[in-house]
Enzyme design. Structure first.
Site, PDB file in Angstrom:
ATOM      1  N   ASP A   1      -7.628   2.976  -7.089  1.00  0.00           N
ATOM      2  CA  ASP A   1      -8.819   3.842  -7.154  1.00  0.00           C
ATOM      3  C   ASP A   1      -8.502   5.345  -7.212  1.00  0.00           C
ATOM      4  OD1 ASP A   1     -10.151   1.437  -6.923  1.00  0.00           O
ATOM      5  OD2 ASP A   1     -10.521   1.661  -4.774  1.00  0.00           O
TER       6      ASP A   1
ATOM      7  N   MET B   1     -13.059  -0.536 -12.672  1.00  0.00           N
ATOM      8  CA  MET B   1     -13.061  -0.501 -11.201  1.00  0.00           C
ATOM      9  C   MET B   1     -12.929   0.926 -10.677  1.00  0.00           C
ATOM     10  SD  MET B   1     -10.926  -3.709  -9.713  1.00  0.00           S
ATOM     11  CE  MET B   1     -11.742  -5.265  -9.390  1.00  0.00           C
TER      12      MET B   1
ATOM     13  N   HIS C   1     -10.464  -7.613 -12.245  1.00  0.00           N
ATOM     14  CA  HIS C   1      -9.175  -7.584 -11.536  1.00  0.00           C
ATOM     15  C   HIS C   1      -7.967  -7.507 -12.445  1.00  0.00           C
ATOM     16  CE1 HIS C   1     -11.890  -8.756  -8.334  1.00  0.00           C
ATOM     17  NE2 HIS C   1     -10.979  -8.306  -7.511  1.00  0.00           N
TER      18      HIS C   1
ATOM     19  N   THR D   1      -3.430   2.346  -4.031  1.00  0.00           N
ATOM     20  CA  THR D   1      -4.703   1.757  -4.471  1.00  0.00           C
ATOM     21  C   THR D   1      -4.941   2.208  -5.899  1.00  0.00           C
ATOM     22  OG1 THR D   1      -7.114   1.926  -4.298  1.00  0.00           O
ATOM     23  CG2 THR D   1      -5.895   3.684  -3.261  1.00  0.00           C
TER      24      THR D   1
ATOM     25  N   ARG E   1      -7.456  -8.511   3.424  1.00  0.00           N
ATOM     26  CA  ARG E   1      -8.480  -7.729   4.122  1.00  0.00           C
ATOM     27  C   ARG E   1      -8.687  -8.538   5.403  1.00  0.00           C
ATOM     28  NH1 ARG E   1      -9.704  -3.955   0.025  1.00  0.00           N
ATOM     29  NH2 ARG E   1     -10.020  -4.870  -2.029  1.00  0.00           N
TER      30      ARG E   1
ATOM     31  N   ASP F   1      -8.466   7.562  -4.964  1.00  0.00           N
ATOM     32  CA  ASP F   1      -9.459   8.392  -4.271  1.00  0.00           C
ATOM     33  C   ASP F   1      -8.968   8.923  -2.923  1.00  0.00           C
ATOM     34  OD1 ASP F   1      -9.327   5.872  -3.186  1.00  0.00           O
ATOM     35  OD2 ASP F   1     -11.478   5.663  -2.853  1.00  0.00           O
TER      36      ASP F   1
ATOM     37  N   GLY G   1      -6.584  -3.945  -1.027  1.00  0.00           N
ATOM     38  CA  GLY G   1      -6.432  -4.427  -2.407  1.00  0.00           C
ATOM     39  C   GLY G   1      -5.019  -4.185  -2.907  1.00  0.00           C
TER      40      GLY G   1
ATOM     41  N   ALA H   1     -14.159   7.754 -25.477  1.00  0.00           N
ATOM     42  CA  ALA H   1     -15.422   7.036 -25.280  1.00  0.00           C
ATOM     43  C   ALA H   1     -16.607   7.977 -25.510  1.00  0.00           C
ATOM     44  CB  ALA H   1     -15.472   6.454 -23.875  1.00  0.00           C
TER      45      ALA H   1
ATOM     46  N   SER I   1      -6.908   0.761   5.306  1.00  0.00           N
ATOM     47  CA  SER I   1      -5.657   0.414   5.998  1.00  0.00           C
ATOM     48  C   SER I   1      -5.201   1.554   6.909  1.00  0.00           C
ATOM     49  CB  SER I   1      -4.560   0.112   4.975  1.00  0.00           C
ATOM     50  OG  SER I   1      -4.985  -0.920   4.114  1.00  0.00           O
TER      51      SER I   1
ATOM     52  N   ASP J   1      -7.378   3.766   2.199  1.00  0.00           N
ATOM     53  CA  ASP J   1      -7.888   4.484   3.379  1.00  0.00           C
ATOM     54  C   ASP J   1      -8.357   3.546   4.485  1.00  0.00           C
ATOM     55  OD1 ASP J   1     -10.051   3.733   1.857  1.00  0.00           O
ATOM     56  OD2 ASP J   1     -11.165   5.583   2.144  1.00  0.00           O
TER      57      ASP J   1
ATOM     58  N   ARG K   1      -5.904  -4.640 -11.628  1.00  0.00           N
ATOM     59  CA  ARG K   1      -5.078  -4.586 -10.410  1.00  0.00           C
ATOM     60  C   ARG K   1      -3.685  -5.173 -10.627  1.00  0.00           C
ATOM     61  NH1 ARG K   1      -8.947  -5.445  -5.791  1.00  0.00           N
ATOM     62  NH2 ARG K   1      -7.582  -7.050  -4.963  1.00  0.00           N
TER      63      ARG K   1
ATOM     64  N   ARG L   1     -14.145   1.401  -7.042  1.00  0.00           N
ATOM     65  CA  ARG L   1     -14.992   1.380  -5.839  1.00  0.00           C
ATOM     66  C   ARG L   1     -16.037   2.492  -5.911  1.00  0.00           C
ATOM     67  NH1 ARG L   1     -13.838  -1.371  -0.758  1.00  0.00           N
ATOM     68  NH2 ARG L   1     -11.651  -1.476  -1.250  1.00  0.00           N
TER      69      ARG L   1
END
Ligand code: ADP
Ligand code: F6P
Length: 327
Positions: A132, A174, A257, A130, A76, A134, A15, A191, A109, A107, A260, A176
């Site tokens: 994310d 987002m 998206h 990324t 991908r 993570d 991504g 929030a 990749s 990860d 991103r 994942r």
């Protein structure tokens, strides 16, 4: 410094993430500074297989530091997951005279990059990019900060409408399988509730909490729902809440998206620049099969195997804090 690496290839995979261009620029300029040739591979691992190579000069990466996406494009690429695909890729890379690779991605990749190193002894290092956040072995991944700021700006706007019309918004972000964007954006926007895949969601408790808030004259609410939770995304959660609280006026917004894209933040540009420089330096020092990360301001090297098998975890305490601060 390695004399065997004369020509470095760079690609972006998985991504896209804001700051990938800044990382490419850094790899290109650091390679040229060290008198190495540098080639860009287009469309990630698919470009290795399809011979999509472009020679890069210093001017090729002019003015891209502020651009989102990746000018080399990403993909991908399922065929790279086959031994035949990787054999074709390495054959093409060697024929192009490339001696080492910098893989900018997540990860997945790095799993592919590890195989190039293991199966063919090819020198390869990774730069974590990324939204994310993570990836184990770095405090932050390239793109996370920008994505987070995009989410925060959007949620602030939704808050205006929620307040004006007494609505409860379920906002899906987002990430994942990871709740970093959800948790950080929740703290930053105040929030009322945050649902992350790392913790189970008790819908009855969530409803009781929303009712309690309303009794305190909080007429609107923002519930941030990370994608990837067991109970589903924002649409599913909103439906379940509506079954218990039919009188509540609810809306669902999936940010998608939009998170991103966009011009990378200052943080992501600096991180990408430092990691790109460090990736080339690592290759020239003979390092391979590792991801370059930054922890507590220091550059650290994590073997791909470890970077792929472990994950950064959200801070449990921060989840509690986000709840306390929204009371
Ligand atoms: P990310 O790098 O952002 O996690 P993906 O998981 O989609 O994104 O991985 C990007 C690409 O890396 C995949 O399309 C594939 O080409 C390659 N890849 C992922 N997992 C493997 C694997 N186990 N073996 C070989 N290549 C892989
Ligand atoms: O890894 C980045 C990411 O945007 C995740 O947050 C999300 O789950 C996934 O990629 C979406 O991937 P795609 O654009 O291929 O649907």
């Amino acid at each position: 410094m390695s004399n065997t690496i004369k020509h470095i290839g760079v690609l972006t995979s998985g991504g896209d993430a804001p700051g990938m261009n800044a990382a490419i620029r850094s790899v290109v300029r650091t390679s040229i500074f060290n008198k190495r040739e540098v080639t860009g591979i287009q469309q990630g691992y698919c470009g290795l297989i399809d011979n999509k190579f472009v020679s890069l000069q210093s001017h090729s990466v002019s003015k891209i530091i502020s651009l989102g996406g990746t000018f080399l494009k990403s993909s991908r690429c399922p065929i790279f997951q086959t031994p035949e695909g990787r054999a074709q890729a390495i054959d093409n890379v060697r024929k192009a005279g490339i001696d080492a690779l910098v893989v900018i991605g997540g990860d997945g990749s790095f799993r592919g990059a590890h195989l190039l190193s293991q199966e063919f002894g090819f020198p390869v290092v990774g730069v974590p990019a990324t939204i994310d956040n993570d990836i184990y072995g770095t405090d932050f991944t390239i793109g996370f900060d920008t994505a987070l700021n995009t989410a925060v700006q959007a949620i602030d706007k939704l808050r205006d409408t929620a307040d004006s019309h007494n609505l409860v918004f379920f906002v899906e972000v987002m990430g994942r399988d990871a709740g970093f964007i959800a948790l950080h954006s929740s703290i930053a926007t105040g929030a009322e509730a945050t649902l992350v895949p790392e913790f189970q969601t008790d819908i009855k408790k969530l409803c009781a909490y929303l009712e309690w808030e309303r009794r305190k004259n909080k007429t609107s609410g923002i519930v941030i729902v990370a994608e990837g939770g067991e109970q589903g995304g924002a649409v599913e959660i909103a439906q379940k809440v509506k079954e218990i609280l039919p009188e509540y006026d609810t809306r669902v917004t999936t940010l998608g998206h939009i998170q991103r894209g966009g011009s990378p933040s200052c943080h992501d540009r600096v991180l990408a620049s430092i990691l790109g420089y460090s990736a080339v330096s690592a290759l020239l020092e003979g390092k391979t099969d590792v991801m370059i990360g930054q922890k507590n301001g220091q550059i650290v090297y994590t073997p791909f195997v470890e970077a792929c098998s472990r994950h950064n975890k959200i801070n449990k305490k921060w989840h509690e804090i986000s709840y306390i601060l929204s009371l």
